[in-house]
Design a protein around this motif. Sequence first.
Motif, PDB file in Angstrom:
ATOM      1  N   LEU A 129      42.093   6.337 -25.636  1.00 12.72           N
ATOM      2  CA  LEU A 129      41.338   6.224 -24.240  1.00 12.72           C
ATOM      3  C   LEU A 129      42.205   7.182 -23.267  1.00 12.72           C
ATOM      4  O   LEU A 129      43.419   7.423 -23.454  1.00 12.72           O
ATOM      5  N   HIS A 130      41.213   7.492 -22.380  1.00  9.65           N
ATOM      6  CA  HIS A 130      41.847   7.939 -21.020  1.00  9.65           C
ATOM      7  C   HIS A 130      42.226   6.875 -20.047  1.00  9.65           C
ATOM      8  O   HIS A 130      43.461   6.756 -19.921  1.00  9.65           O
ATOM      9  N   GLY A 131      41.365   6.213 -19.768  1.00  6.03           N
ATOM     10  CA  GLY A 131      41.629   4.984 -18.845  1.00  6.03           C
ATOM     11  C   GLY A 131      40.856   5.373 -17.288  1.00  6.03           C
ATOM     12  O   GLY A 131      41.005   4.247 -16.684  1.00  6.03           O
ATOM     13  N   ALA A 132      40.425   6.256 -17.261  1.00  8.79           N
ATOM     14  CA  ALA A 132      39.826   6.654 -15.855  1.00  8.79           C
ATOM     15  C   ALA A 132      38.545   6.917 -15.861  1.00  8.79           C
ATOM     16  O   ALA A 132      38.097   7.597 -15.279  1.00  8.79           O
ATOM     17  N   MET A 133      37.657   6.387 -16.992  1.00  8.71           N
ATOM     18  CA  MET A 133      36.215   6.391 -16.941  1.00  8.71           C
ATOM     19  C   MET A 133      35.577   5.499 -15.774  1.00  8.71           C
ATOM     20  O   MET A 133      36.011   4.824 -15.120  1.00  8.71           O
ATOM     21  N   GLY A 134      34.333   5.872 -15.567  1.00  6.84           N
ATOM     22  CA  GLY A 134      33.369   4.989 -14.354  1.00  6.84           C
ATOM     23  C   GLY A 134      32.357   5.429 -14.773  1.00  6.84           C
ATOM     24  O   GLY A 134      31.844   6.360 -15.071  1.00  6.84           O
ATOM     25  N   ALA A 135      31.226   4.332 -14.986  1.00  5.71           N
ATOM     26  CA  ALA A 135      29.835   4.448 -15.201  1.00  5.71           C
ATOM     27  C   ALA A 135      29.003   4.091 -14.058  1.00  5.71           C
ATOM     28  O   ALA A 135      29.293   2.544 -13.653  1.00  5.71           O
ATOM     29  N   ASP A 136      27.679   4.177 -13.887  1.00  7.76           N
ATOM     30  CA  ASP A 136      26.969   3.848 -13.167  1.00  7.76           C
ATOM     31  C   ASP A 136      26.586   2.454 -13.600  1.00  7.76           C
ATOM     32  O   ASP A 136      25.900   2.232 -14.772  1.00  7.76           O
ATOM     33  N   GLY A 137      26.967   1.172 -13.001  1.00 10.70           N
ATOM     34  CA  GLY A 137      26.736  -0.069 -13.566  1.00 10.70           C
ATOM     35  C   GLY A 137      27.945  -0.672 -14.372  1.00 10.70           C
ATOM     36  O   GLY A 137      27.698  -1.849 -14.768  1.00 10.70           O
ATOM     37  N   GLU A 138      28.889   0.119 -14.502  1.00  7.11           N
ATOM     38  CA  GLU A 138      29.965  -0.494 -15.370  1.00  7.11           C
ATOM     39  C   GLU A 138      31.138   0.380 -14.761  1.00  7.11           C
ATOM     40  O   GLU A 138      31.401   1.409 -15.342  1.00  7.11           O
ATOM     41  N   LEU A 139      32.063  -0.321 -14.101  1.00  7.90           N
ATOM     42  CA  LEU A 139      32.974   0.383 -13.327  1.00  7.90           C
ATOM     43  C   LEU A 139      34.290   0.155 -14.367  1.00  7.90           C
ATOM     44  O   LEU A 139      35.447   0.683 -14.011  1.00  7.90           O
ATOM     45  N   ASP A 140      34.341  -0.402 -15.404  1.00  6.42           N
ATOM     46  CA  ASP A 140      35.331  -0.552 -16.259  1.00  6.42           C
ATOM     47  C   ASP A 140      34.872  -0.258 -17.659  1.00  6.42           C
ATOM     48  O   ASP A 140      35.043  -1.433 -18.624  1.00  6.42           O
ATOM     49  N   PRO A 141      34.459   0.925 -17.917  1.00  8.85           N
ATOM     50  CA  PRO A 141      33.992   1.070 -19.353  1.00  8.85           C
ATOM     51  C   PRO A 141      34.865   1.019 -20.561  1.00  8.85           C
ATOM     52  O   PRO A 141      34.549   0.211 -21.617  1.00  8.85           O
ATOM     53  N   GLU A 142      36.188   1.346 -20.197  1.00  3.49           N
ATOM     54  CA  GLU A 142      37.100   1.172 -21.367  1.00  3.49           C
ATOM     55  C   GLU A 142      37.207  -0.276 -21.610  1.00  3.49           C
ATOM     56  O   GLU A 142      37.339  -0.918 -22.773  1.00  3.49           O
ATOM     57  N   GLY A 143      37.298  -1.270 -20.535  1.00  2.00           N
ATOM     58  CA  GLY A 143      37.251  -2.714 -20.676  1.00  2.00           C
ATOM     59  C   GLY A 143      36.021  -3.289 -21.353  1.00  2.00           C
ATOM     60  O   GLY A 143      36.392  -4.116 -22.436  1.00  2.00           O
ATOM     61  N   HIS A 144      34.862  -2.707 -21.271  1.00  2.00           N
ATOM     62  CA  HIS A 144      33.923  -3.140 -21.832  1.00  2.00           C
ATOM     63  C   HIS A 144      33.995  -2.709 -23.430  1.00  2.00           C
ATOM     64  O   HIS A 144      33.530  -3.638 -24.171  1.00  2.00           O
TER      65      HIS A 144
END
Length: 496
Positions: free
Chosen positions: A103-118
């Motif tokens: 992982l990188h760890g600094a992703m962000g998506a519309d509706g999911e601000l913790d994509p890696e956690g998901h």
Amino acid sequence: MRNILIVECMQEISSFNPVPSEYENFEIERGGALFGQRGKNTAIGGALSVFEGAEGIGIVPTFAARAGSAGLLSAAGWSRLSGELLAAVGERIDEVDGIYVSLHGAMGADGELDPEGHLLAEIRKMAGPDKPIVISLDLHGILTDRMIRQADAMAIYHTYPHVDFADTGARAARLLLDLMQGGRRPTIARAVIPALVRGDELITRTGCYGDLIRECQRLEREGRALAAGIMIGNPFTDVPELCSQVIVITDDDPDTAAAEAERLASEFWPMRHRMQGKLIALDRAIAQARTIEGTVCFTDAADATSSGATGDSNSILRALRDAGYPKRVLAQIVDPAAAEAAHRAGVGATIEVTLGGAMDPERFQPMPVKAQVKLLSDGSGRLETMRLALDAGPTAVLAFDNVTVVVMSRSVSLFDRAMYFANGLNPVDFDLVVVKSPHTEYAMYDQWVEKNFNIDAPGATSADIRQLGHTICARPMFPLDDIDGFVAQANLYHRH
């Protein structure tokens, strides 16, 4: 034979980039295509070198997605990407005994601000509680509580500018093999520091941040920690758990894990003032550059595509023109319309176009130029250190007045000289070179230029963090807020 599943999802975003990223931004590898990273300076490349050298280990490659830094990933893009990744993992997860997630760890998506956690939570559901999961992370990642609760251990980059991609993957792989042997009981200590940092003190070879990283390496080498690292987050990824943090993992030794995490966090805190960007006004930098013999570098960290900016800033080019700077200038810019016009006209043609403001017009006004088309290319290149392919789309080299500019159709990482070299240009042949990255490896510029100016310019990744407009991250947060006192406190995590 024990089998290990490999999966990867890497992107870093800037919440202040107005252009959303999409599924199409990602380079996708499926199944055996992941073996194409063998021997490369990537996390998976390093992990493969360890797994393939271990006796009785089978490798189950599933899915790898990697995108350049950009704006927030769209909801549709995230839905498709996460769905495909999790489906690929689900098809093979029953066959494996351990899981490595890059992982990188600094992703962000519309509706999911913790994509890696998901992703990790869903992988853990499929894997069950007992199969070990080890992850690798960029030190600019944002390791969240949800992520930690799914993983047994993690390895974190120890260098900036980053050169230890493969080394980090190898450390993660060795951790996973160790856990699969049984008998280990990893204890993770996490000490959160309410600080966002930038600047030259983050260069691990020379800065105070590097001194603390070497303490983490000492803990690992002495055997007191299974893994240790200090993550500084990406200050442009405005998400709830954005912060700096210390991670120390021990083998069932919570006292040592907590004490060392708190010690390092306490040492980090008073250094936060040093770890801020030190910028020079553009007009002053131009005035000084006029008088310097030899090449100078203008670092435009505010438009750093590798940090999530658009790459279409013309602020430096406009200021150089307005100031009548007379020497030879080399620059890069993302402007698909200008690149298209150059390709239509052909090499040798003179065209009238605008440069800049193609994606972020609120910050950058298009600049009219009359330029000669010197070279056309398909925009392909290869990163100098990682050796990964770049694809900037139709690209043109335009020349006007004393300026040579590489005009790209798509944003790519510009933290080295790859796109200059790929288009027949060498920075040593110019008097002033614009670099759209906060830092590069020492040999690329700093070793030989007369002066590297860190320019104060607008952009989605400005080192002047206070003016960006954070609205989501936890507060108070330095330097967004004044914080009178800080006492480091570690939270402990035990999966078993």
